[in-house]
Design a protein around this motif. Structure first.
Motif, short mmCIF file in Angstrom:
data_model
loop_
_atom_site.label_atom_id
_atom_site.label_comp_id
_atom_site.label_asym_id
_atom_site.label_seq_id
_atom_site.Cartn_x
_atom_site.Cartn_y
_atom_site.Cartn_z
N LEU A 112 0.75 -1.05 0.12
CA LEU A 112 -0.09 0.12 0.00
C LEU A 112 0.97 1.22 -0.16
O LEU A 112 1.69 1.43 0.84
CB LEU A 112 -1.00 0.04 1.09
CG LEU A 112 -1.57 1.15 1.38
CD1 LEU A 112 -2.82 1.51 0.38
CD2 LEU A 112 -2.21 1.32 2.85
N ILE A 113 0.41 2.05 -0.91
CA ILE A 113 1.35 3.30 -0.91
C ILE A 113 0.36 4.57 -0.66
O ILE A 113 -0.80 4.73 -1.03
CB ILE A 113 2.03 3.49 -2.63
CG1 ILE A 113 2.34 2.38 -3.11
CG2 ILE A 113 2.93 4.92 -2.54
CD1 ILE A 113 3.77 2.10 -2.50
N LEU A 114 1.04 5.25 0.15
CA LEU A 114 -0.02 6.58 0.78
C LEU A 114 0.43 7.77 0.05
O LEU A 114 1.86 8.20 0.04
CB LEU A 114 0.06 6.77 2.23
CG LEU A 114 -0.73 8.12 2.52
CD1 LEU A 114 -2.19 8.05 2.38
CD2 LEU A 114 -0.32 8.17 4.26
N GLY A 162 -4.17 3.21 7.53
CA GLY A 162 -3.88 2.01 6.68
C GLY A 162 -2.49 1.36 6.74
O GLY A 162 -2.34 0.30 6.14
N LYS A 163 -1.67 1.91 7.64
CA LYS A 163 -0.48 1.31 7.58
C LYS A 163 0.45 1.00 6.23
O LYS A 163 0.61 -0.06 6.12
CB LYS A 163 -0.25 0.06 8.77
CG LYS A 163 -1.04 -0.04 9.94
CD LYS A 163 -0.11 0.44 10.84
CE LYS A 163 -0.68 0.38 12.42
NZ LYS A 163 -1.74 1.34 12.29
N PRO A 164 0.74 2.26 5.83
CA PRO A 164 1.43 2.05 4.30
C PRO A 164 2.82 1.33 4.20
O PRO A 164 3.35 1.43 5.35
CB PRO A 164 1.14 3.33 3.78
CG PRO A 164 1.50 4.35 4.86
CD PRO A 164 0.41 3.53 6.10
N ASP A 165 3.03 1.03 3.19
CA ASP A 165 4.46 0.02 3.12
C ASP A 165 5.40 1.23 2.47
O ASP A 165 6.53 1.29 2.37
CB ASP A 165 4.37 -0.80 2.05
CG ASP A 165 3.19 -1.92 2.52
OD1 ASP A 165 3.85 -2.71 3.73
OD2 ASP A 165 2.45 -2.13 2.09
N LEU A 166 4.67 2.41 2.05
CA LEU A 166 5.38 3.53 1.51
C LEU A 166 4.66 4.88 1.43
O LEU A 166 3.52 4.74 1.11
CB LEU A 166 6.20 3.26 0.19
CG LEU A 166 7.32 4.15 -0.49
CD1 LEU A 166 8.16 3.41 -1.26
CD2 LEU A 166 6.52 5.08 -1.22
#
Lengths: 228, 514
Positions: free
Chosen positions: A5-7, A46-50
């Motif tokens: 997931l990218i924010l 969302g706890k994004p990965d990036l």
């Protein structure tokens, strides 16, 4: 495995739009936020990965966002900077951001950076691998040996330490201050000429053309990026 | 001039009148004592005369007191000492009485007169001090040089009937009058003023001018430099004026200096405000222009690289839009940089670093723009560390390489050479092609001038102007020429300065394993 997931935290809608479509085409999930506050809330949910972060947010500067974000997440942060002043970039990198892109940027370049950061984020232990190879150079950390085209290369202790630090942070922009502090200690954080000279040494010993390096890249006015 | 002046001895009566009064006082005493000469003992009569002398000394001063002493003795002898109405003395003892009486009168008279004049002097000093204090108070409140001049005139006129002209040093143009000239200055006077300002030494002339006054020229000595001069025209006889005038000059120079620094501080504040405004306008402009350009460029790039690809024509169009957006971005960047550089106050972030590094960074930045030209670099690794702002010097190299790539025919090399001189390092970017138009060589660094105005290559004539501003800000020089072998060359220098010492580090003893 879940798609990463990218924010995107960016106040300009049109930029958000094409960044989102480019990332989605890459098979990534994308969340959006238009302000710093929204961004932090969205990131918490969302706890994004990036995180792709614009520096010119209307409700506060990017360095503050990164500082907040870093208190609970180590996910990589890629900064989009429209500003030409290097100080802002240094501030946000020192606060814990990983890389930056200067606007305007090509989609391909953005995706390459995102991929590199995701790879780093996913396999952090990779940087502690015993052997790393780049170009025609091979570094064997377990035996503390560096060789180029099979020939051993002699490095001084400081050069070796600097090389190790750069490799451990490959793909990431390291500011002058970060590198000086890690290699020489806090007392040297204003003696950037030391750093420049030693990076020069590494280039002369390990690059084909020291004036046009392919691995030890200069981020002018900011720091260095080591690229495998 | 008829007013009483503190500095002029202010005895209200002519001196003969004071002496006459002394004599009268003695006569009066004699007249009052005479009817009682039967009952008064002679010693008491002597006392009356001594007291008269003291009173005369108090009222009329030293000279009249001496006269009164002599007259008292004479009157005492003539009127009171037997035989009366004669200066003859029958008893020899009276001679002693006369001598003692004269001596006592003279001594007491002298002492009294001395005290009187000291009191008078102290009074006068106190009044001058009070007036000086008043002047200082007025000067401290003065908001303009004109008010300083007014206060000064008023003081000098009231205290010593002098007239003055105040001259303020203003930059390189020499001293100028503040307010009305109280003293008319001729050419010679102006010369003296300039001399006084330069030497910081007062000139006290004793020569009288047409009005019977003489002129004193005093420098206004500030903490850091001369602030002007004060010309005072005053009656000649006043030798003791000097300390007073010097005190006044020092008060005035303090006031003038204060006003000067108030002005400087105000100007700095205004400057800082306009600087802040300018830079915030520039950065807002830069943000506002770059944001839509980023969107435009990114969207066009996304279209051009879309998977599956667009039809060929649409893809080409998208690529063209992208390239134009990038060009526009470059131009905007150049114009903003120029505006920033021309606003005069570029903050250089100077650091000691190898030139090689910025050259590498600028080559990487240009990337595909240099694809048609091999770049040859010589002499860079032999250069010492130089102190410069990496971002700005990178900009210089980018502009020079970009220019070289734009104007040189494809395939021709771009050469970067470096030479270290004793004081400076020269860096030269050489490229093939026609070179600069010979008649425009001296203009290529001007804003909106181009090396070949009729050239088909797009450009605004900003790149080299930016280079020149940056190099000049670093204390270097830049020149353009067409080298004998053909093509164009731009060379710039950077000062070598004193690079910091580097503690060297030796290799570990056994090879290969640090």
């Amino acid at each position: 495995m879940n798609k990463p997931l990218i924010l995107i935290v960016e106040d300009e809608q049109q930029i958000r739009r094409f960044v989102r479509s480019a990332l989605e085409r890459e098979g990534l999930r994308v969340g959006e936020a238009a302000t710093r506050r929204e961004g932090l809330i969205e990131a918490g949910r969302g706890k994004p990965d990036l995180v792709v972060l614009d520096l010119g947010l209307p409700d506060g500067d990017g360095a503050a966002f990164v500082e907040d974000f870093r208190t609970w997440s180590s996910a990589p942060v890629l900064v989009l900077s429209a500003r030409s002043t290097e100080n802002d970039k240094i501030d946000v990198l020192d606060a814990g951001a990983d890389d930056y892109l200067t606007k305007p940027f090509a989609v391909g370049e953005l995706l390459a950076r995102v991929r590199a950061l995701l790879r780093r984020g996913r396999s952090n232990p990779e940087s502690e691998a015993a052997r790393v190879a780049f170009g025609d150079v091979e570094v064997d950390f377990s035996r503390r040996q560096v060789s180029r085209r099979g020939e051993p290369v002699k490095l001084t202790p400081i050069e070796y330490r600097l090389l190790g630090l750069l490799i451990a942070n490959a793909g990431k922009v390291m500011t002058h201050r970060q590198l000086l502090r890690e290699v020489w200690g806090p007392a040297y954080s204003d003696s950037s000429h030391y750093l420049r000279i030693y990076v020069g040494h590494l280039r002369h010993k390990l690059e084909d053309d020291a004036a046009q390096p392919r691995h030890f890249l200069t981020e002018t006015g900011v720091g260095y990026r080591f690229q495998l | 001039m008829a007013l009483p002046r503190l500095l002029i001895d202010s005895r209200p009566h002519p001196s003969w009148w004071r002496y006459a009064r002394a004599v009268l006082a003695c006569g009066l005493t004699a007249g009052l004592a005479f009817p009682f000469h039967e009952s008064l003992d002679l010693p008491n009569t002597v006392m009356l005369f001594v007291m008269t002398v003291v009173l005369v000394a108090v009222k009329a001063g030293r000279g009249p007191a001496v006269l009164a002493s002599v007259v008292s003795v004479a009157l005492f002898d003539f009127l009171f000492v037997p035989p009366r109405f004669s200066f003859a003395v029958t008893d020899g003892q009276y001679l002693l009485t006369f001598a003692v009486m004269l001596a006592v009168s003279l001594i007491v008279g002298q002492l009294t007169a001395g005290l009187r004049s000291q009191a008078h002097e102290a009074d006068r000093r106190e009044q001058v001090t009070r007036a000086l204090y008043e002047l200082a108070r007025k000067l401290a409140g003065a908001m303009t040089v004109g008010q300083v001049d007014d206060a000064l005139r008023h003081f000098l006129d009231a205290q010593c009937g002098a007239r003055s002209s105040l001259l303020i040093a203003a930059g390189d143009t020499g001293p100028t009058l503040a307010g009305e000239p109280g003293v008319a200055l001729d050419r010679l006077d102006w010369q003296t003023v300039r001399m006084v300002c330069a030497s910081q030494q007062a000139v006290m002339s004793s020569a009288l001018d047409a009005a019977g006054l003489c002129r004193h020229f005093l420098p206004l000595t500030g903490a850091t430099r001369n602030r002007g001069a004060l010309v005072v025209s005053v009656a000649a006889a006043l030798g003791e004026m000097r300390p007073l005038l010097e005190a006044v000059a020092s008060l005035v120079s303090t006031a003038v200096e204060r006003l000067h620094f108030v002005e400087v501080a105000h100007a700095a504040q205004v400057d800082a405000m306009s600087e802040r405004l300018r830079s915030s306008i520039l950065s807002a402009l830069s943000h506002d222009v770059r944001t839509p350009l980023t969107a435009l460029y990114g969207m066009a790039d996304a279209l051009a690289t879309a998977r599956p690809p667009l039809p060929a024509e649409a893809q080409e169009t998208a690529a063209a839009i992208r390239d134009q957006a990038l060009r526009l971005n470059g131009m905007v960047g150049n114009l903003l940089d120029m505006a920033r550089l021309q606003s005069g106050r570029v903050q250089l972030r100077r650091e000691w670093q190898p030139v090689e590094e910025v050259v590498g960074a600028s080559l990487k930045l240009l990337g595909p723009a240099l694809a048609d030209h091999p770049v040859r670099i010589t002499g860079l690794d032999a250069l010492p560390l130089l102190e410069f702002d990496a971002v700005l010097i990178e900009r210089v190299f980018c502009n020079l390489f970009e220019n070289a790539a734009k104007y040189a025919p494809p395939g021709t090399p771009i050469v970067l050479e470096a030479d270290a001189g004793p004081e400076t390092v020269e860096l030269r970017v050489r490229s093939g092609g026609e070179g600069f138009a010979a008649e425009r060589l001296d203009k290529v660094f001007d804003l909106f001038e181009r090396g070949r105005p009729e050239s088909a290559v797009a450009g605004m004539g900003v790149g080299l102007a930016i280079c020149q501003s940056i190099v000049a800000a670093h204390g270097g020089t830049i020149r353009a020429f067409n080298p004998p072998g053909g093509g164009a060359c731009v060379a710039f220098t950077l000062p070598r300065g004193c690079p910091p010492a580097i503690e060297s580090e030796s290799l570990p003893p056994e090879g290969g394993t640090p």
